[in-house]
Design a protein around this motif. Structure first.
Motif, PDB file in Angstrom:
ATOM      1  N   PRO A  75     -50.844  15.549  46.009  1.00  0.00           N
ATOM      2  CA  PRO A  75     -51.380  16.587  45.126  1.00  0.00           C
ATOM      3  C   PRO A  75     -51.915  17.791  45.894  1.00  0.00           C
ATOM      4  O   PRO A  75     -52.145  17.730  47.096  1.00  0.00           O
ATOM      5  N   GLY A  76     -52.112  18.876  45.150  1.00  0.00           N
ATOM      6  CA  GLY A  76     -52.730  20.068  45.734  1.00  0.00           C
ATOM      7  C   GLY A  76     -51.991  21.331  45.397  1.00  0.00           C
ATOM      8  O   GLY A  76     -50.754  21.365  45.389  1.00  0.00           O
ATOM      9  N   GLY A  77     -52.768  22.382  45.068  1.00  0.00           N
ATOM     10  CA  GLY A  77     -52.197  23.703  44.856  1.00  0.00           C
ATOM     11  C   GLY A  77     -51.194  23.778  43.733  1.00  0.00           C
ATOM     12  O   GLY A  77     -50.157  24.428  43.874  1.00  0.00           O
ATOM     13  N   ALA A  78     -51.457  23.083  42.613  1.00  0.00           N
ATOM     14  CA  ALA A  78     -50.557  23.098  41.453  1.00  0.00           C
ATOM     15  C   ALA A  78     -49.150  22.623  41.813  1.00  0.00           C
ATOM     16  O   ALA A  78     -48.161  23.064  41.247  1.00  0.00           O
ATOM     17  N   GLY A  79     -49.078  21.697  42.771  1.00  0.00           N
ATOM     18  CA  GLY A  79     -47.796  21.161  43.196  1.00  0.00           C
ATOM     19  C   GLY A  79     -47.163  21.914  44.349  1.00  0.00           C
ATOM     20  O   GLY A  79     -46.164  21.464  44.927  1.00  0.00           O
ATOM     21  N   ASN A  80     -47.742  23.047  44.727  1.00  0.00           N
ATOM     22  CA  ASN A  80     -47.134  23.894  45.755  1.00  0.00           C
ATOM     23  C   ASN A  80     -47.162  23.267  47.142  1.00  0.00           C
ATOM     24  O   ASN A  80     -46.249  23.476  47.949  1.00  0.00           O
ATOM     25  N   VAL A  81     -48.213  22.506  47.441  1.00  0.00           N
ATOM     26  CA  VAL A  81     -48.350  21.898  48.766  1.00  0.00           C
ATOM     27  C   VAL A  81     -47.183  20.945  49.028  1.00  0.00           C
ATOM     28  O   VAL A  81     -46.514  21.010  50.073  1.00  0.00           O
ATOM     29  N   ALA A  82     -46.948  20.046  48.086  1.00  0.00           N
ATOM     30  CA  ALA A  82     -45.871  19.066  48.256  1.00  0.00           C
ATOM     31  C   ALA A  82     -44.507  19.737  48.264  1.00  0.00           C
ATOM     32  O   ALA A  82     -43.626  19.374  49.052  1.00  0.00           O
ATOM     33  N   MET A  83     -44.310  20.732  47.405  1.00  0.00           N
ATOM     34  CA  MET A  83     -43.019  21.413  47.357  1.00  0.00           C
ATOM     35  C   MET A  83     -42.719  22.102  48.691  1.00  0.00           C
ATOM     36  O   MET A  83     -41.591  22.054  49.181  1.00  0.00           O
ATOM     37  N   GLY A  84     -43.730  22.715  49.275  1.00  0.00           N
ATOM     38  CA  GLY A  84     -43.545  23.366  50.570  1.00  0.00           C
ATOM     39  C   GLY A  84     -43.204  22.373  51.658  1.00  0.00           C
ATOM     40  O   GLY A  84     -42.353  22.629  52.518  1.00  0.00           O
ATOM     41  N   GLU A  85     -43.869  21.211  51.631  1.00  0.00           N
ATOM     42  CA  GLU A  85     -43.616  20.185  52.646  1.00  0.00           C
ATOM     43  C   GLU A  85     -42.196  19.631  52.524  1.00  0.00           C
ATOM     44  O   GLU A  85     -41.472  19.506  53.523  1.00  0.00           O
ATOM     45  N   VAL A  86     -41.781  19.299  51.305  1.00  0.00           N
ATOM     46  CA  VAL A  86     -40.459  18.698  51.102  1.00  0.00           C
ATOM     47  C   VAL A  86     -39.351  19.710  51.369  1.00  0.00           C
ATOM     48  O   VAL A  86     -38.274  19.350  51.842  1.00  0.00           O
ATOM     49  N   ALA A  87     -39.600  20.986  51.086  1.00  0.00           N
ATOM     50  CA  ALA A  87     -38.597  22.018  51.367  1.00  0.00           C
ATOM     51  C   ALA A  87     -38.218  22.030  52.846  1.00  0.00           C
ATOM     52  O   ALA A  87     -37.081  22.358  53.206  1.00  0.00           O
ATOM     53  N   ARG A  88     -39.157  21.650  53.710  1.00  0.00           N
ATOM     54  CA  ARG A  88     -38.920  21.672  55.161  1.00  0.00           C
ATOM     55  C   ARG A  88     -38.508  20.307  55.719  1.00  0.00           C
ATOM     56  O   ARG A  88     -38.260  20.178  56.917  1.00  0.00           O
ATOM     57  N   ALA A  89     -38.457  19.287  54.865  1.00  0.00           N
ATOM     58  CA  ALA A  89     -38.101  17.938  55.331  1.00  0.00           C
ATOM     59  C   ALA A  89     -36.643  17.908  55.779  1.00  0.00           C
ATOM     60  O   ALA A  89     -35.767  18.435  55.098  1.00  0.00           O
ATOM     61  N   ASP A  90     -36.377  17.312  56.924  1.00  0.00           N
ATOM     62  CA  ASP A  90     -35.012  17.272  57.437  1.00  0.00           C
ATOM     63  C   ASP A  90     -34.537  15.852  57.734  1.00  0.00           C
ATOM     64  O   ASP A  90     -33.536  15.649  58.418  1.00  0.00           O
ATOM     65  N   ASP A  91     -35.249  14.846  57.200  1.00  0.00           N
ATOM     66  CA  ASP A  91     -34.861  13.459  57.470  1.00  0.00           C
ATOM     67  C   ASP A  91     -33.783  12.958  56.511  1.00  0.00           C
ATOM     68  O   ASP A  91     -33.263  11.860  56.673  1.00  0.00           O
ATOM     69  N   GLN A  92     -33.450  13.755  55.495  1.00  0.00           N
ATOM     70  CA  GLN A  92     -32.424  13.434  54.494  1.00  0.00           C
ATOM     71  C   GLN A  92     -32.734  12.184  53.695  1.00  0.00           C
ATOM     72  O   GLN A  92     -31.849  11.614  53.043  1.00  0.00           O
ATOM     73  N   HIS A  93     -33.985  11.775  53.695  1.00  0.00           N
ATOM     74  CA  HIS A  93     -34.410  10.642  52.882  1.00  0.00           C
ATOM     75  C   HIS A  93     -35.732  10.934  52.168  1.00  0.00           C
ATOM     76  O   HIS A  93     -36.502  10.026  51.856  1.00  0.00           O
ATOM     77  N   THR A  94     -36.011  12.225  51.955  1.00  0.00           N
ATOM     78  CA  THR A  94     -37.199  12.652  51.206  1.00  0.00           C
ATOM     79  C   THR A  94     -36.742  13.404  49.974  1.00  0.00           C
ATOM     80  O   THR A  94     -35.965  14.353  50.061  1.00  0.00           O
ATOM     81  N   ILE A  95     -37.214  12.962  48.808  1.00  0.00           N
ATOM     82  CA  ILE A  95     -36.874  13.590  47.536  1.00  0.00           C
ATOM     83  C   ILE A  95     -38.165  13.909  46.799  1.00  0.00           C
ATOM     84  O   ILE A  95     -39.243  13.436  47.188  1.00  0.00           O
ATOM     85  N   ILE A  96     -38.108  14.721  45.754  1.00  0.00           N
ATOM     86  CA  ILE A  96     -39.335  15.120  45.076  1.00  0.00           C
ATOM     87  C   ILE A  96     -39.139  15.177  43.567  1.00  0.00           C
ATOM     88  O   ILE A  96     -38.032  15.435  43.076  1.00  0.00           O
ATOM     89  N   LEU A  97     -40.216  14.930  42.850  1.00  0.00           N
ATOM     90  CA  LEU A  97     -40.210  15.027  41.395  1.00  0.00           C
ATOM     91  C   LEU A  97     -40.380  16.490  40.997  1.00  0.00           C
ATOM     92  O   LEU A  97     -41.418  17.096  41.227  1.00  0.00           O
TER      93      LEU A  97
END
Length: 329
Positions: A75-97
């Motif tokens: 959680p955090g920042g109206a969902g922006n924190v997680a979205m920013g983190e996942v946008a940069r994920a490069d392990d190809q095994h991270t997905i987001i709601l």
């Protein structure tokens, strides 16, 4: 000793063979995806519809994909924190709601985001919709949407509605209704649904639009009156309550929605496999039954249909946000 001369044709044959040898493991790796546990990020705090939908879907997806799918609340920042983190994920095994807020609202209320909802993510599947219910305190002398709109127009600015905060689903739902009905109702933002609901139950607020899961018990107990649902069809939990569209506003729909999105770098083969698994998982009888307890409606869609849906939602909410001058808290 000198090596035998290799002509150009032979070199090309060797090069083609080497390329084929390199390509085979790559193709195999893509077809074998996933090769490890999948992290399913939920950009909100535990509890509530987002986690329910994610966990129910994950439980069935891991059976289909043959790898563990675990939910990680960020959680955090109206969902922006997680979205920013996942946008940069490069392990190809991270997905987001994905969510109405992070994909269709935040781009228009925040001056700057740590992600681009279009460029940084690929849509996979629309998972579920949660009905927004239009509620009034029982002391308000209205029993349906026509009476509510008439009462609001007779008393412009005197009625107040609460929401979980600026830019929340409840805020959008009431502003959308105000725009459609030409009414003026005063907004009272809170920090979360809990304190807002407490004041609505106590009669310190006149009205609100709230997700069904949080308020069904109070409607059944007679502590709140539901005058309309935001769905296109009546919901099974409240079969006698008509939709807003039925009550003079054709085409009106207000639901919170949740989908599955992945970083833009995930290969297409993996997206296709994930989309098929998600659509199947959300429509499994066990999932549908679990979601039904909270009045959530299972959907499941193709990536193309989900992409069109997101685009339509962005176009729908942009003018509402601009007209209401919605800004984050």
């Amino acid at each position: 000793m000198t090596m035998p001369h290799l002509d150009r044709r032979r070199l090309l044959q060797l090069g083609a063979g080497a390329a084929a040898g390199l390509a085979t493991p790559l193709l195999h790796a893509q077809s074998a995806w996933p090769t490890k546990a999948i992290r399913f990020v939920v950009p909100f705090a535990p509890g509530g519809s987002s986690e329910i939908i994610a966990r129910a879907t994950a439980a069935e997806m891991q059976k289909i994909l043959g790898q563990s799918v675990y939910v990680d609340n960020r959680p955090g920042g109206a969902g922006n924190v997680a979205m920013g983190e996942v946008a940069r994920a490069d392990d190809q095994h991270t997905i987001i709601l994905g969510h109405i807020g992070t994909l269709a609202v935040n781009p228009y209320i925040f001056d700057k985001l740590p992600y681009d909802p279009v460029k940084d993510f690929r849509p996979v599947s629309l998972l579920a919709k949660v009905p927004s219910l239009y509620l009034v305190h029982p002391d308000l002398p209205v029993r349906n949407m026509a009476e509510f709109v008439a009462h609001a127009k007779k008393n412009p600015g005197k009625l107040n509605y609460g929401s979980a905060g600026n830019g929340s689903a409840g805020h959008l739902a009431m502003e959308y209704l105000k725009m459609a009905s030409g009414t003026f109702i005063t907004h009272v933002p809170y920090r979360g649904t809990g304190p807002m609901l407490t004041d609505l139950l106590a009669g310190r607020l006149d009205t609100a639009a709230i997700g069904a899961a949080a308020v069904l018990q109070f409607i059944r107990a007679g502590k709140l009156r539901c005058i309309a649902t935001g769905t296109t069809r009546r919901i099974a939990q409240l079969p006698d309550v008509p939709t807003v569209a039925e009550q003079g506003f054709p085409g009106f729909e207000m639901t919170q929605w949740y989908g599955l999105n992945v970083p833009a770098n995930l290969p297409q083969a993996a997206i296709d496999k994930l989309a098929a698994a998600a659509a199947k998982a959300i429509n499994e009888p066990a999932t549908v039954e679990r979601l039904g307890h909270d009045a959530a409606i299972a959907v499941g869609s193709t990536p193309a249909d989900y992409a069109k849906f997101i685009e339509a939602e962005q176009k729908r909410w942009n003018p509402v946000i601009a007209r209401a001058k919605i800004k984050p808290d």
